[in-house]
Motif scaffolding. Sequence first.
Motif, PDB file in Angstrom:
ATOM      1  N   TYR A 647       0.807  -1.231   0.000  1.00 10.30           N
ATOM      2  CA  TYR A 647       0.000   0.000   0.000  1.00 10.30           C
ATOM      3  C   TYR A 647       0.838   1.278   0.000  1.00 10.30           C
ATOM      4  O   TYR A 647       0.298   2.362   0.151  1.00 10.30           O
ATOM      5  CB  TYR A 647      -0.909   0.019   1.242  1.00 10.30           C
ATOM      6  CG  TYR A 647      -1.873  -1.134   1.289  1.00 10.30           C
ATOM      7  CD1 TYR A 647      -2.983  -1.172   0.450  1.00 10.30           C
ATOM      8  CD2 TYR A 647      -1.668  -2.197   2.169  1.00 10.30           C
ATOM      9  CE1 TYR A 647      -3.871  -2.242   0.505  1.00 10.30           C
ATOM     10  CE2 TYR A 647      -2.547  -3.269   2.223  1.00 10.30           C
ATOM     11  CZ  TYR A 647      -3.641  -3.288   1.382  1.00 10.30           C
ATOM     12  OH  TYR A 647      -4.518  -4.338   1.423  1.00 10.30           O
ATOM     13  N   GLN A 650      -0.002   4.572  -1.898  1.00 15.86           N
ATOM     14  CA  GLN A 650      -1.232   5.292  -1.588  1.00 15.86           C
ATOM     15  C   GLN A 650      -0.982   6.392  -0.546  1.00 15.86           C
ATOM     16  O   GLN A 650       0.143   6.560  -0.050  1.00 15.86           O
ATOM     17  CB  GLN A 650      -2.291   4.309  -1.068  1.00 15.86           C
ATOM     18  CG  GLN A 650      -2.668   3.228  -2.088  1.00 15.86           C
ATOM     19  CD  GLN A 650      -3.777   2.318  -1.588  1.00 15.86           C
ATOM     20  OE1 GLN A 650      -4.436   2.627  -0.611  1.00 15.86           O
ATOM     21  NE2 GLN A 650      -3.974   1.207  -2.281  1.00 15.86           N
ATOM     22  N   ILE A 655      -2.912   3.962   3.422  1.00 16.99           N
ATOM     23  CA  ILE A 655      -1.944   2.957   3.892  1.00 16.99           C
ATOM     24  C   ILE A 655      -2.392   2.385   5.238  1.00 16.99           C
ATOM     25  O   ILE A 655      -2.361   1.174   5.461  1.00 16.99           O
ATOM     26  CB  ILE A 655      -0.542   3.593   4.017  1.00 16.99           C
ATOM     27  CG1 ILE A 655      -0.027   4.004   2.627  1.00 16.99           C
ATOM     28  CG2 ILE A 655       0.431   2.633   4.695  1.00 16.99           C
ATOM     29  CD1 ILE A 655       1.254   4.817   2.679  1.00 16.99           C
ATOM     30  N   GLY A 658      -5.365   0.081   4.790  1.00 15.74           N
ATOM     31  CA  GLY A 658      -4.959  -1.185   4.178  1.00 15.74           C
ATOM     32  C   GLY A 658      -4.288  -2.102   5.196  1.00 15.74           C
ATOM     33  O   GLY A 658      -4.588  -3.309   5.253  1.00 15.74           O
TER      34      GLY A 658
END
Length: 684
Positions: A647, A650, A655, A658
């Motif tokens: 992640y 992002q 993050i 995720g």
Amino acid sequence: MLSQKGIIRLSVILGIIFWSLFTIVDLMALFSELNGIAFGFPAFVSNALLALFIISLILFYRFNIGQAESVNFVDLLWRVFVSGLIATVVTLSIEFFFTIFASSKVGSNTLVINFLYHINIGLIIAFLVSTFIVWKRLILYQKSKTLLATWQLYEYALFGTLVFDLFSHDYQDPAFLAVYGLLVIIGLALSFNLKWIAYLNFKQKWRSILFVLLVVIYIWYFFKTLMFFSEKVQLGRDLLDSVFILSLITFIVIYCVIALLVILFNLPTTSVFEKKLEEAVNFQRLSQSIPAGESEEKVYEILLDSAVSAVYSEAAWLQISDPIKNVEVTLTHNLDPKLIPDITKAVQNSRFKKILNSEFERNPKSLKISANLKNANYRSILQFPVTVKGEKIGVLALLKEVNDGFNREMIDIIDTFVNQASISVENFRLLNEAITNERYKEELKIANRVQNKLLPERLEPCEAYDIHAFSQAADEVGGDYYDIYQLDEARTALVIGDVSGKGTSAAFHMAQMKGVFQSLVQLDLSPKEFLVHANNALSRCLESTSFITVSFFVIDNNQRKVTFARAGHCPSLYYSAETGKTEYFKNRGLGLGILRNFNFHKYVQVNEFAYQPKDVLVLYTDGITEASNHDKEQFGFDRLQRALTKYAHQSPDAIQQGIIEELYQFCGKESLNDDYTLLIVKFK
């Protein structure tokens, strides 16, 4: 639709009107007969007016007595007594009138005598009807379907005689005797319904005997009065020729006689009934002592009073000793507490002792004992343990001055009282515990709100990086901490910490860490100096078994570098956008508060790295890496590392989401066993 009061008033007015018309018609008929004048009205007109007068009285008493809310039997009999007393006083006054004016023309005038006779008729019928309505309430107390049907049959038949009486009959007529006989038989069957007598106490029974006896005397006197008028002068009508009146009188007398006999036979057993009633009331007091807001000691007082009263005990004591709940109570009844040890010793030495426990509950520490004593004052004792949650907390002892003073019934009722008291005390304690727990929960909610105030409400991004944080406590309060401080325009201090342990103590130490950070960070110290000073400060206030792991970072935007040091905290995770690799910073360090001397600085290692755009720095607490699934397998460093790599491209909040989602999927639940915190910095 008329109200009850309206019907009562209307029935009074109609009663007066019908009695007046009935009297006038009878006197006119008599006058016509005495003077040989033809009277225009047939005989049934007078009978119809008398029937309407009786119906008015029935309506009046039905709504005045029959539907009264009071079910006090003595009060009902009192009303009958008052009705009879009024009729008797008026009748005596009329009799006194005849005594005074017996030799005068007024006293011997047929019309005057008949007028006074009609006054007597009205009063006697009113008394009979009121007594009939009261008898109805007494008979139908605790009515059954069969009883109700029988009563309705009797009532309809009795009211039917009013129609029968419209056509004058002599009491010697076979039809008259047949109707009368039928009503007597049904009335006799109904007169054996006397369940109300069982609910009278001793005094009420004596008062009932008096009132019922007075009813019989009233009827005897009224009957004598009617006979007097019948023999004295020619009457326009004779009330005793009415099957309704004769049936009513007979029914009332029969019920009086049977009621008197039953009450007299019940007098000896009244004390037993009152005793059972008192036991039921005491049991109810024990059952309701807690909901009524009584204290635990009040329950013990009720238990002692109820037990003494139930078995007629001459003396008693109740001792409660519960060190767990810090309860020490000694209650006595007619007994010097100094005598308790001697009596207890006498029980132990008693040769005539019965163990009352069943074979399955025979616990040497909780024996129920009935014994005869060799004691100068008391010869027998009944001793029961008081238990809560199966543990003995005290003893109830009842004493009597005679041998074998407690029978099986007394033992059973005391057993019931003690069991109920134990349940009440147990419920009382459970209720208190529930209230205390609820108060603790409320206090923890307050602590949670206070602790949330200790964490930054919002992390402001800057030109050099975006930042996002997420923290969740396992309980209402936790020991994870993070904070940020702007040192100057180019540098920012960042800290993440984890207090050993959980709960309120961890939250308290977390607040101490907050104070230390806010104090030292303003001195613009290097990471090493910061940790050394923080260790010195926390060593003086942390408990000996507590410590705090911390990572301290200084981000320099101008030089695009980060300087940091770790004090036993989880290794920070770093993602390099240039290489696409994620790795941990495994520099050494001891937790704050572990080494409480001046050698702590030897264990502080300072590192430094330069960051590039889109690089990601992840700070976290061990609640994430040590979270485990159903197989007790931990989420671990490798899964966290792979999640960041997955992640990292992002935004910081994406993050965080995720990583947390993967954590929840791995654990199979959203409630973890430890506090967990994520702090994500993505450089620009």
